[in-house]
Design a protein around this motif. Structure first.
Motif, PDB file in Angstrom:
ATOM      1  N   UNK A 173       0.834  -1.201   0.000  1.00 51.26           N
ATOM      2  CA  UNK A 173       0.000   0.000   0.000  1.00 51.26           C
ATOM      3  C   UNK A 173       0.870   1.253   0.000  1.00 51.26           C
ATOM      4  N   UNK A 174       1.999   1.176   0.694  1.00 46.78           N
ATOM      5  CA  UNK A 174       2.954   2.291   0.789  1.00 46.78           C
ATOM      6  C   UNK A 174       3.487   2.657  -0.596  1.00 46.78           C
ATOM      7  N   UNK A 175       4.054   1.682  -1.322  1.00 43.91           N
ATOM      8  CA  UNK A 175       4.653   2.041  -2.616  1.00 43.91           C
ATOM      9  C   UNK A 175       3.603   2.235  -3.715  1.00 43.91           C
ATOM     10  N   UNK A 176       2.411   1.648  -3.546  1.00 47.29           N
ATOM     11  CA  UNK A 176       1.342   1.879  -4.526  1.00 47.29           C
ATOM     12  C   UNK A 176       0.949   3.350  -4.551  1.00 47.29           C
ATOM     13  N   UNK A 177       0.812   3.945  -3.378  1.00 46.75           N
ATOM     14  CA  UNK A 177       0.447   5.366  -3.314  1.00 46.75           C
ATOM     15  C   UNK A 177       1.599   6.275  -3.708  1.00 46.75           C
ATOM     16  N   UNK A 178       2.815   5.871  -3.428  1.00 46.77           N
ATOM     17  CA  UNK A 178       3.982   6.650  -3.881  1.00 46.77           C
ATOM     18  C   UNK A 178       4.006   6.708  -5.401  1.00 46.77           C
ATOM     19  N   UNK A 179       3.748   5.589  -6.037  1.00 45.81           N
ATOM     20  CA  UNK A 179       3.694   5.555  -7.498  1.00 45.81           C
ATOM     21  C   UNK A 179       2.543   6.403  -8.028  1.00 45.81           C
ATOM     22  N   UNK A 180       1.399   6.323  -7.349  1.00 48.94           N
ATOM     23  CA  UNK A 180       0.211   7.054  -7.786  1.00 48.94           C
ATOM     24  C   UNK A 180       0.451   8.565  -7.734  1.00 48.94           C
ATOM     25  N   UNK A 181       1.165   9.007  -6.703  1.00 48.92           N
ATOM     26  CA  UNK A 181       1.489  10.436  -6.566  1.00 48.92           C
ATOM     27  C   UNK A 181       2.511  10.859  -7.614  1.00 48.92           C
ATOM     28  N   UNK A 182       3.348   9.926  -8.054  1.00 50.18           N
ATOM     29  CA  UNK A 182       4.358  10.237  -9.062  1.00 50.18           C
ATOM     30  C   UNK A 182       5.714  10.582  -8.478  1.00 50.18           C
ATOM     31  N   UNK A 183       6.047   9.970  -7.355  1.00 57.86           N
ATOM     32  CA  UNK A 183       7.353  10.189  -6.715  1.00 57.86           C
ATOM     33  C   UNK A 183       8.326   9.134  -7.239  1.00 57.86           C
ATOM     34  N   UNK A 184       9.373   9.529  -7.974  1.00 61.80           N
ATOM     35  CA  UNK A 184      10.280   8.537  -8.544  1.00 61.80           C
ATOM     36  C   UNK A 184      11.460   8.162  -7.643  1.00 61.80           C
TER      37      UNK A 184
END
Length: 428
Positions: A173-184
Motif C-alpha cells: 500500500x505504501x509504494x502503490x500510493x507513492x507511485x500514484x502520486x508520481x514520486x520517482x
C-alpha cells in the motif's frame, strides 16, 4: 579679287555639307546607342551562365548508393547519441546549479560566522549560522549502494524505507500510493529475500544489504521496534555517500510529493507527535508547587517528541553523530525505545558530564505531515480541516494500521467522505 572669291565659293559649300553630315551621323550614333543601352542593359556580349553545382547530399535518394545511405544512418545515430549526452550534461548542470543556489545563502552565513572576527551589525540584523555544511561524499563506503542511489535519487535526495516480510501488506500500500502520486526517488531496503523478490516483481527500487551477523537476524525476524532501531545504523551509509534521506516507516500514506514541502535549512526536519500548535511547536508549561509559597510557580518549556518514523536528515557531521549516538545506545540497551533515544540525543543540552548534540532542528507542519491522532481526533470532525489535503498521513497512534491506511486512501484519494467515520478516536 572678285574672280578669286568666286573661285572659292563652291569649296566652302562642300565643306559645310560634309560637316553637317558628320554631325548628323554622330547624333544618329548616339541615338542608336541609347536605344541599345535601354533594350540590353547587360550588353550585347554577356557571359555564359554558371552551371549549378550540386552538393553530393543534394542528389536524389534514388541515386544514392547503399554505402552513402549507411553513412547517413551512422551520422544520424551519432547525432542522437551526442544529443542524449548533451541532455544528460544539461541535467547535471541544472542539478549543480540548484544545489549551488540552495547553498548560496548557507555559504554566506558560514562565511560570516566562521570567517574572520567581525563586529555585530545594527539591532535586529544579526543572524547566526543555521545550517551545517554537508560532508564530502565517500563512495568507497559502499560502491554498490552508491551506484543504486546514482540511478534512483533526484538532486541527491531519496525516500528510504526498511521492510521485512512482517509488513508486506502495508509495504504494498505504501509504494502503490507513492507511485500514484508520481514520486520517482524512493528506495526499499529489503531485510529478507522475500521482500527483495516482492519489490523486484512490482518494479520497486530495492536494495539488499550485504550479510551482517546480528543486524541481519534482526532485519529478518524483528518486530516494528527492532527494525526501527536498525534503521539508524543503515542510514549512516546513505549520509556518508552524500545523500539527504527522507526516512519513512511503511505505515504512511503518501498523498503529495513531500520534497515540494521541505525547507532543508536544518540537519533534521521531522514530523511531530503533537496534536495542536502548542504540543507540536512548543509551549511554556507552568509547574505549580504550593509548598514553595511565593515561588510556587515554575515555568517549563515543553514540546512533544519528534516522530522517528518520518524525518528528513541532511548529510552533515551533526546528523551522522546523531545516528551514531542513537545506534550505540540502542545496541547497549536493546529494551530502550528508539524514538525516545532519538529525541533525547536531539534535544538534551550540554550539562556537567554530558555533551549535547549541536544539530539544527525544524518541526514540520503538523497539518501537512499529519499523524493519525490529528486526523482521527481533530481533522475528520472539522468541516474546514477536512478540505485540507495533507502531504502524508502517518498511522502512528493506532494499532489497526492497515485498515486505517486503506480508509485514508478512500477518503483523500477516492473522495469517499464517510470512509473515516466508523473508526474510534483511539484504539479499540
Amino acid at each position: 579679287m572678285v574672280g578669286r572669291r568666286d573661285a572659292l565659293l563652291p569649296r566652302d559649300k562642300g565643306q559645310s555639307s560634309v560637316g553637317s553630315r558628320i554631325v548628323a551621323a554622330v547624333l544618329v550614333g548616339v541615338l542608336i546607342g541609347c536605344v541599345v543601352a535601354f533594350l540590353s542593359p547587360n550588353g550585347l556580349l554577356t557571359a555564359a551562365p554558371t552551371p549549378l553545382i550540386r552538393h553530393p547530399k543534394m542528389v536524389s535518394s534514388a541515386c544514392e548508393s547503399p554505402e552513402q545511405v549507411n553513412l547517413l544512418k551512422v551520422d544520424i545515430l551519432s547525432a542522437k547519441e551526442k544529443n542524449s549526452e548533451l541532455k544528460k550534461q544539461v541535467k547535471d548542470l541544472m542539478e549543480k546549479l540548484r544545489l549551488a543556489e540552495q547553498g548560496k545563502g548557507h555559504a554566506q552565513e558560514q562565511f560570516l560566522v566562521l570567517g574572520d572576527s567581525h563586529k555585530a551589525g545594527p539591532f535586529g540584523t544579526v543572524k547566526a549560522l543555521r545550517t551545517n555544511p554537508p560532508v564530502i561524499p565517500d563512495e568507497s563506503v559502499n560502491p554498490r549502494l552508491a551506484k543504486i542511489l546514482g540511478e534512483v535519487a533526484i538532486y541527491k535526495e531519496i525516500i528510504v524505507a526498511l521492510a521485512n516480510t512482517n509488513v508486506k501488506e502495508m509495504l504494498q500500500l505504501w509504494f502503490t500510493n507513492i507511485k500514484k502520486v508520481g514520486i520517482p526517488n524512493y528506495l526499499v531496503v529489503a531485510l529478507d529475500d522475500n521482500i527483495e523478490e516482492f519489490c523486484k516483481s512490482n518494479d520497486v527500487p530495492v536494495y539488499r544489504r550485504d550479510p551482517d551477523q546480528g543486524v541481519d537476524e534482526v532485519g529478518k525476524s524483528g518486530g516494528n521496534h527492532a527494525v526501527s532501531g536498525l534503521k539508524f545504523r543503515i542510514l549512516r551509509e546513505f549520509l556518508q555517500l552524500g545523500y539527504s534521506v527522507l526516512l519513512s516507516d511503511v505505515d504512511i500514506v503518501y498523498l503529495q510529493n513531500p520534497f515540494d514541502y521541505l525547507y532543508r535549512d536544518s540537519d533534521v526536519e521531522s514530523m511531530s507527535d503533537g496534536h495542536n500548535n502548542m504540543t507540536a511547536y512548543g509551549y511554556n508549561d507552568v509547574f505549580d508547587e504550593p509548598s514553595m509559597g511565593w515561588a510556587r510557580y515554575a515555568h517549563t518549556m515543553r514540546i512533544w517528541v519528534y516522530n522517528s518514523g518520518f524525518f528528513y536528515i541532511r548529510p552533515t557531521i551533526p546528523s551522522i553523530e546523531l545516528l551514531d549516538r542513537v545506534a550505540n545506545r540502542l545496541s547497549n540497551d536493546p529494551k530502550s525505545w528508539d524514538q525516545a533515544v532519538f529525541n533525547e540525543e536531539l534535544f538534551f543540552p550540554s550539562h556537567p558530564g554530558y555533551y549535547g548534540l549541536y544539530a539544527a532542528k525544524r518541526t514540520m507542519d503538523m497539518y501537512l505531515f499529519m499523524n493519525s491522532k490529528v486526523l482521527f481526533k481533530t481533522v475528520r470532525k472539522d468541516a474546514k480541516l477536512k478540505k485540507l489535503k495533507p502531504v502524508i498521513v502517518h498511522v502512528n497512534y493506532h494499532p489497526n494500521k492497515f485498515e486505517r491506511m486503506k480508509a485514508i486512501v478512500e477518503f483523500y484519494a477516492n473522495g469517499k467522505q464517510d470512509a473515516l467515520d466508523h473508526f474510534p478516536d483511539g484504539s479499540d
